[in-house]
Design an enzyme around this catalytic site. Structure first.
Site, PDB file in Angstrom:
ATOM      1  N   GLU A  30       0.876  -1.127  -0.052  1.00  0.00           N
ATOM      2  CA  GLU A  30      -0.096  -0.033  -0.093  1.00  0.00           C
ATOM      3  C   GLU A  30       0.830   1.484  -0.055  1.00  0.00           C
ATOM      4  OE1 GLU A  30      -2.813  -0.570   3.393  1.00  0.00           O
ATOM      5  OE2 GLU A  30      -4.150  -1.408   1.994  1.00  0.00           O
ATOM      6  N   GLU A  86     -10.677  -4.253   8.590  1.00  0.00           N
ATOM      7  CA  GLU A  86      -9.706  -3.413   8.447  1.00  0.00           C
ATOM      8  C   GLU A  86      -8.569  -3.807   7.515  1.00  0.00           C
ATOM      9  OE1 GLU A  86      -7.214  -0.218   9.608  1.00  0.00           O
ATOM     10  OE2 GLU A  86      -9.422  -0.739  10.377  1.00  0.00           O
ATOM     11  N   GLY A 100      -8.502 -14.646  -1.652  1.00  0.00           N
ATOM     12  CA  GLY A 100      -8.829 -13.368  -1.193  1.00  0.00           C
ATOM     13  C   GLY A 100     -10.258 -13.369  -1.127  1.00  0.00           C
ATOM     14  N   GLU A 128      -6.716  -0.308  -8.017  1.00  0.00           N
ATOM     15  CA  GLU A 128      -7.723  -0.521  -9.052  1.00  0.00           C
ATOM     16  C   GLU A 128      -7.969  -2.214  -8.885  1.00  0.00           C
ATOM     17  OE1 GLU A 128      -9.553   0.909 -11.619  1.00  0.00           O
ATOM     18  OE2 GLU A 128      -8.812   3.010 -10.726  1.00  0.00           O
ATOM     19  N   TYR A 134     -13.442  -6.255  -5.282  1.00  0.00           N
ATOM     20  CA  TYR A 134     -14.712  -5.844  -4.456  1.00  0.00           C
ATOM     21  C   TYR A 134     -15.862  -5.710  -5.239  1.00  0.00           C
ATOM     22  CZ  TYR A 134     -11.144  -5.332  -0.896  1.00  0.00           C
ATOM     23  OH  TYR A 134     -10.032  -5.582   0.056  1.00  0.00           O
TER      24      TYR A 134
END
Length: 160
Positions: A30, A86, A100, A128, A134
């Site tokens: 990240e 989180e 995932g 992205e 998601y």
């Protein structure tokens, strides 16, 4: 070739160092590596002794390949708990295997069992691949909401 054995298990106090290492890898991904100031000992205290959060570990052939850290909040409008994700992280060399999604579905099952009114999480605007993932599951971005934060120093200033 045999299919790898994949399991998701609840983390224990003995996993504190593993969780810490996975958090560091997530932070690198990240681009927030310098923001990690916690320690394995602090995680052990706050996750397993104070019960502020829960963690599940994803394993392939008994080797950790990812994790999800979550906690419960409460919706005053729904009058029900919510599950807040989180962090969710899968090691880079294990992405694309559906792990995932399995982690997210595992949490959805927990949310259903706890009668949660919703499940929520945040995603960085530039991420992205995560956003697409998601949305492919039916999650919707909450465009009308903006996240606000008070950091430790601001909190201290407010309560002088």
């Amino acid at each position: 070739m045999n299919q790898p054995e994949f399991i998701i298990r609840k983390a224990t106090e003995n996993d504190a160092e593993l969780i810490f290492n996975l958090i560091k890898k997530l932070a690198i991904y990240e681009k927030m590596e310098n923001d990690v100031i916690t320690t394995a000992e602090q995680l052990k205290e706050n996750i397993f002794k104070n019960n502020f959060a829960e963690v599940v570990i994803a394993e392939e052939n008994s080797k950790p390949v990812g994790f999800a850290l979550y906690f419960f909040n409460f919706s005053t409008f729904l009058g029900k708990p919510g599950l807040y994700l989180e962090d969710l992280y899968v090691e880079e060399n294990h992405r694309g295997k559906g792990y995932g999604k399995k982690l997210l579905l595992h949490l959805a099952k927990i949310a259903k069992e706890k009668n949660c009114g919703r499940m929520e999480w945040s995603v960085l605007n530039w991420n992205e691949p995560a956003i697409n993932f998601y949305e492919s599951l039916g999650a919707k971005g909450m465009k009308e909401w903006t996240v606000y934060r008070l950091d430790k120093e601001t909190i201290a200033d407010l309560v002088k």
